[in-house]
Design a protein around this motif. Structure first.
Motif, PDB file in Angstrom:
ATOM      1  N   ALA A 223       0.824  -1.207   0.000  1.00  0.00           N
ATOM      2  CA  ALA A 223       0.000   0.000   0.000  1.00  0.00           C
ATOM      3  C   ALA A 223       0.859   1.258   0.000  1.00  0.00           C
ATOM      4  CB  ALA A 223      -0.933  -0.012   1.211  1.00  0.00           C
ATOM      5  N   LEU A 224       1.907   1.256   0.807  1.00  0.00           N
ATOM      6  CA  LEU A 224       2.807   2.408   0.851  1.00  0.00           C
ATOM      7  C   LEU A 224       3.519   2.596  -0.486  1.00  0.00           C
ATOM      8  CD1 LEU A 224       4.273   1.780   4.402  1.00  0.00           C
ATOM      9  CD2 LEU A 224       2.781   3.683   3.748  1.00  0.00           C
ATOM     10  N   ASN A 225       3.915   1.515  -1.118  1.00  0.00           N
ATOM     11  CA  ASN A 225       4.578   1.589  -2.417  1.00  0.00           C
ATOM     12  C   ASN A 225       3.639   2.125  -3.500  1.00  0.00           C
ATOM     13  OD1 ASN A 225       6.982   0.601  -1.383  1.00  0.00           O
ATOM     14  ND2 ASN A 225       6.516  -1.534  -1.903  1.00  0.00           N
ATOM     15  N   LEU A 226       2.337   1.918  -3.298  1.00  0.00           N
ATOM     16  CA  LEU A 226       1.344   2.441  -4.239  1.00  0.00           C
ATOM     17  C   LEU A 226       1.069   3.925  -4.013  1.00  0.00           C
ATOM     18  CD1 LEU A 226      -1.190  -0.526  -4.220  1.00  0.00           C
ATOM     19  CD2 LEU A 226       0.161   0.229  -6.189  1.00  0.00           C
ATOM     20  N   GLY A 227       1.678   4.479  -2.975  1.00  0.00           N
ATOM     21  CA  GLY A 227       1.505   5.897  -2.710  1.00  0.00           C
ATOM     22  C   GLY A 227       0.306   6.253  -1.858  1.00  0.00           C
ATOM     23  N   VAL A 228      -0.284   5.254  -1.182  1.00  0.00           N
ATOM     24  CA  VAL A 228      -1.448   5.528  -0.329  1.00  0.00           C
ATOM     25  C   VAL A 228      -0.969   6.198   0.964  1.00  0.00           C
ATOM     26  CG1 VAL A 228      -3.441   4.534   0.851  1.00  0.00           C
ATOM     27  CG2 VAL A 228      -2.617   3.518  -1.293  1.00  0.00           C
ATOM     28  N   ALA A 229      -1.665   7.241   1.382  1.00  0.00           N
ATOM     29  CA  ALA A 229      -1.301   7.959   2.600  1.00  0.00           C
ATOM     30  C   ALA A 229      -1.429   7.055   3.821  1.00  0.00           C
ATOM     31  CB  ALA A 229      -2.185   9.188   2.770  1.00  0.00           C
ATOM     32  N   ILE A 230      -0.553   7.265   4.801  1.00  0.00           N
ATOM     33  CA  ILE A 230      -0.526   6.414   5.994  1.00  0.00           C
ATOM     34  C   ILE A 230      -1.877   6.379   6.690  1.00  0.00           C
ATOM     35  CG2 ILE A 230       0.410   6.267   8.350  1.00  0.00           C
ATOM     36  CD1 ILE A 230       3.102   7.117   7.221  1.00  0.00           C
ATOM     37  N   ASP A 231      -2.548   7.536   6.786  1.00  0.00           N
ATOM     38  CA  ASP A 231      -3.814   7.582   7.524  1.00  0.00           C
ATOM     39  C   ASP A 231      -4.985   7.022   6.743  1.00  0.00           C
ATOM     40  OD1 ASP A 231      -4.097   9.607   5.675  1.00  0.00           O
ATOM     41  OD2 ASP A 231      -4.805  11.103   7.116  1.00  0.00           O
ATOM     42  N   ARG A 232      -4.699   6.490   5.530  1.00  0.00           N
ATOM     43  CA  ARG A 232      -5.775   5.869   4.747  1.00  0.00           C
ATOM     44  C   ARG A 232      -5.459   4.410   4.431  1.00  0.00           C
ATOM     45  NH1 ARG A 232      -8.859   9.354   0.643  1.00  0.00           N
ATOM     46  NH2 ARG A 232     -10.448   7.912   1.451  1.00  0.00           N
ATOM     47  N   ILE A 233      -4.553   3.852   5.220  1.00  0.00           N
ATOM     48  CA  ILE A 233      -4.254   2.420   5.173  1.00  0.00           C
ATOM     49  C   ILE A 233      -4.715   1.803   6.473  1.00  0.00           C
ATOM     50  CG2 ILE A 233      -2.451   0.660   4.992  1.00  0.00           C
ATOM     51  CD1 ILE A 233      -0.713   2.794   3.579  1.00  0.00           C
ATOM     52  N   ASP A 234      -5.472   0.720   6.377  1.00  0.00           N
ATOM     53  CA  ASP A 234      -5.905   0.004   7.578  1.00  0.00           C
ATOM     54  C   ASP A 234      -5.570  -1.472   7.406  1.00  0.00           C
ATOM     55  OD1 ASP A 234      -8.007   0.232  10.086  1.00  0.00           O
ATOM     56  OD2 ASP A 234      -8.101  -1.719   9.117  1.00  0.00           O
ATOM     57  N   THR A 235      -4.945  -2.052   8.417  1.00  0.00           N
ATOM     58  CA  THR A 235      -4.737  -3.499   8.434  1.00  0.00           C
ATOM     59  C   THR A 235      -5.490  -4.091   9.608  1.00  0.00           C
ATOM     60  OG1 THR A 235      -3.129  -5.317   8.505  1.00  0.00           O
ATOM     61  CG2 THR A 235      -2.547  -3.301   9.716  1.00  0.00           C
ATOM     62  N   ALA A 241       3.385  -4.538  11.348  1.00  0.00           N
ATOM     63  CA  ALA A 241       3.552  -3.572  10.258  1.00  0.00           C
ATOM     64  C   ALA A 241       2.895  -2.243  10.598  1.00  0.00           C
ATOM     65  CB  ALA A 241       2.977  -4.131   8.959  1.00  0.00           C
ATOM     66  N   ALA A 242       1.748  -2.316  11.274  1.00  0.00           N
ATOM     67  CA  ALA A 242       1.065  -1.085  11.683  1.00  0.00           C
ATOM     68  C   ALA A 242       1.915  -0.292  12.665  1.00  0.00           C
ATOM     69  CB  ALA A 242      -0.288  -1.421  12.298  1.00  0.00           C
ATOM     70  N   ALA A 243       2.532  -0.990  13.614  1.00  0.00           N
ATOM     71  CA  ALA A 243       3.388  -0.311  14.584  1.00  0.00           C
ATOM     72  C   ALA A 243       4.620   0.292  13.917  1.00  0.00           C
ATOM     73  CB  ALA A 243       3.814  -1.295  15.675  1.00  0.00           C
ATOM     74  N   VAL A 247       0.300   2.956  10.375  1.00  0.00           N
ATOM     75  CA  VAL A 247      -0.999   2.858   9.716  1.00  0.00           C
ATOM     76  C   VAL A 247      -2.064   2.430  10.730  1.00  0.00           C
ATOM     77  CG1 VAL A 247       0.140   2.285   7.551  1.00  0.00           C
ATOM     78  CG2 VAL A 247      -0.743   0.436   8.989  1.00  0.00           C
ATOM     79  N   LYS A 248      -3.312   2.470  10.308  1.00  0.00           N
ATOM     80  CA  LYS A 248      -4.420   2.208  11.220  1.00  0.00           C
ATOM     81  C   LYS A 248      -4.640   0.713  11.426  1.00  0.00           C
ATOM     82  CE  LYS A 248      -6.917   6.488  10.255  1.00  0.00           C
ATOM     83  NZ  LYS A 248      -8.162   7.091   9.719  1.00  0.00           N
ATOM     84  N   THR A 249      -5.254   0.396  12.550  1.00  0.00           N
ATOM     85  CA  THR A 249      -5.643  -0.989  12.845  1.00  0.00           C
ATOM     86  C   THR A 249      -7.087  -1.039  13.330  1.00  0.00           C
ATOM     87  OG1 THR A 249      -4.807  -0.805  15.110  1.00  0.00           O
ATOM     88  CG2 THR A 249      -3.309  -1.711  13.450  1.00  0.00           C
ATOM     89  N   GLU A 250      -7.921  -0.150  12.797  1.00  0.00           N
ATOM     90  CA  GLU A 250      -9.322  -0.146  13.228  1.00  0.00           C
ATOM     91  C   GLU A 250     -10.014  -1.410  12.758  1.00  0.00           C
ATOM     92  OE1 GLU A 250     -10.439   2.065  15.230  1.00  0.00           O
ATOM     93  OE2 GLU A 250      -8.641   3.277  15.165  1.00  0.00           O
ATOM     94  N   PRO A 251     -10.890  -2.026  13.556  1.00  0.00           N
ATOM     95  CA  PRO A 251     -11.248  -1.588  14.899  1.00  0.00           C
ATOM     96  C   PRO A 251     -10.251  -1.956  15.975  1.00  0.00           C
ATOM     97  CG  PRO A 251     -12.492  -3.535  14.334  1.00  0.00           C
ATOM     98  CD  PRO A 251     -11.685  -3.182  13.115  1.00  0.00           C
ATOM     99  N   GLY A 252      -9.131  -2.583  15.604  1.00  0.00           N
ATOM    100  CA  GLY A 252      -8.051  -2.806  16.560  1.00  0.00           C
ATOM    101  C   GLY A 252      -8.222  -4.066  17.377  1.00  0.00           C
ATOM    102  N   PRO A 253      -7.102  -4.577  17.933  1.00  0.00           N
ATOM    103  CA  PRO A 253      -7.142  -5.825  18.700  1.00  0.00           C
ATOM    104  C   PRO A 253      -7.763  -5.669  20.075  1.00  0.00           C
ATOM    105  CG  PRO A 253      -4.942  -4.890  18.748  1.00  0.00           C
ATOM    106  CD  PRO A 253      -5.742  -4.028  17.817  1.00  0.00           C
ATOM    107  N   ASN A 254      -7.880  -4.437  20.560  1.00  0.00           N
ATOM    108  CA  ASN A 254      -8.354  -4.241  21.931  1.00  0.00           C
ATOM    109  C   ASN A 254      -9.812  -3.817  22.045  1.00  0.00           C
ATOM    110  OD1 ASN A 254      -5.876  -4.831  23.281  1.00  0.00           O
ATOM    111  ND2 ASN A 254      -5.078  -2.902  22.479  1.00  0.00           N
ATOM    112  N   GLY A 255     -10.524  -3.793  20.954  1.00  0.00           N
ATOM    113  CA  GLY A 255     -11.924  -3.423  21.055  1.00  0.00           C
ATOM    114  C   GLY A 255     -12.572  -3.320  19.691  1.00  0.00           C
ATOM    115  N   ARG A 256     -13.818  -3.752  19.600  1.00  0.00           N
ATOM    116  CA  ARG A 256     -14.568  -3.695  18.354  1.00  0.00           C
ATOM    117  C   ARG A 256     -15.915  -3.043  18.620  1.00  0.00           C
ATOM    118  NH1 ARG A 256     -11.773  -8.561  17.855  1.00  0.00           N
ATOM    119  NH2 ARG A 256     -10.729  -8.824  15.850  1.00  0.00           N
TER     120      ARG A 256
END
Length: 307
Positions: A223-235, A241-243, A247-256
């Motif tokens: 995604a980064l190589n494709l030029g996508v902004a960090i705040d518009r990447i979610d894994t 890789a997120a750390a 990049v985002k990890t919504e909804p994240g491992p600690n809550g949904r």
């Protein structure tokens, strides 16, 4: 007595067993649900292997499972908005849904629409709210382009549909056997593997604005190589890789998101606006076989257990 999945140590599928346990009794704010269907998820396999103990500590013997749908068997004090016989779907926060009977907090349940099949309702929670959270996190606007990895999997198959509902052009990375399904849902299919970057650029009508990774294995870097902004990447899965990249990890491992979002998704399914593909249905007693299939990571949609 009633049956439930248990394991006593971290390990592979061979540690899973079916055990006779005492019938649970609902306490304050709890509902006892007779399970009709319960989805399985990659996170449960990771927990069983001990890969997430820093986030989710385990005690033994451990149960398993979050997703569920079933019929209310008993209600505890303060759970009066449901009655015995009500059909519900929801989630357990106690790793307990892979069982014949499970105690569920009343706020974690919502009524099951009559025309939503049990296996769909029972496999909705983790995949559904994860897809919902990921799509919302990348802030899609009408006519933008988003790429979704593992686009035919349990989370990806829902994410592509929700992204299309947001008005985005969706490029779905998947094996060729799933391209017809993606096309039928308005998604541009692209085969993964060597040369995927060039294929994505060829398929994209213009700039790529967002990326949702539901598989890991290097897609954040892609995604980064494709030029996508960090705040518009979610894994939804590659937390290292997120750390590393922020990049985002919504909804994240600690809550949904909870029952409110689950209600929204169930309504979309009932009204014919969202499809939950079911890859396979196994009896509860075949839980090892179900996870064997899941851990191959090539399923189209959800795998569900039925007691």
């Amino acid at each position: 007595m009633t049956k439930a999945v248990r394991y006593d140590e971290f390990g592979g599928i061979d540690v899973l067993r079916i055990e006779e346990v005492d019938r649970p009794a609902p306490g304050e704010g709890q509902v006892l649900v007779q399970v009709r269907a319960a989805g399985i998820n990659p996170g449960e396999a990771a927990l069983r292997k001990g890969a997430m103990t820093d986030i989710f500590p385990s005690t033994f013997p451990s149960g398993q499972g979050s997703d569920l749908a079933g019929v209310v068997a008993e209600i505890g004090p303060g759970a009066g908005r449901f009655s015995p016989g009500d059909e519900v779907l929801g989630f357990s926060e106690k790793r307990a849904s892979h069982a014949e009977l499970v105690l569920v907090e009343v706020d974690n349940l919502t009524p099951k629409p009559k025309n939503v099949p049990w296996e769909v309702a029972g496999g909705l929670y983790i995949a559904g709210v994860t897809a919902w959270g990921a799509v919302h996190s990348v802030q899609l606007e009408k006519d933008e382009t988003v790429v979704v990895s593992a686009a035919a999997g349990g989370v990806g198959s829902l994410a592509v549909q929700l992204a299309r509902r947001a008005g985005a052009t969706v490029i779905g990375l998947a094996s060729e056997r799933n391209h017809e399904w993606l096309q039928s849902h308005g998604v541009i299919p692209v085969a993964y593997g060597d040369g995927v970057t060039a294929r994505i650029k060829t398929a994209a009508p213009g700039n790529i604005h967002a990326f949702i990774d539901t598989y890991g294995n290097g897609y954040v870097d892609l995604a980064l190589n494709l030029g996508v902004a960090i705040d518009r990447i979610d894994t939804t899965i590659d937390f290292p890789a997120a750390a590393k990249h922020g990049v985002k990890t919504e909804p994240g491992p600690n809550g949904r998101p909870g029952a409110e979002v689950l209600t929204e998704l169930a309504t979309l399914i009932a009204e014919g606006h969202l499809e939950v593909p079911i890859a396979n249905i196994y009896p509860l007693t075949h839980v090892r076989q179900a996870y064997t299939e899941l851990e191959r990571r090539h399923t189209h949609g959800k795998i569900v257990l039925v007691p």
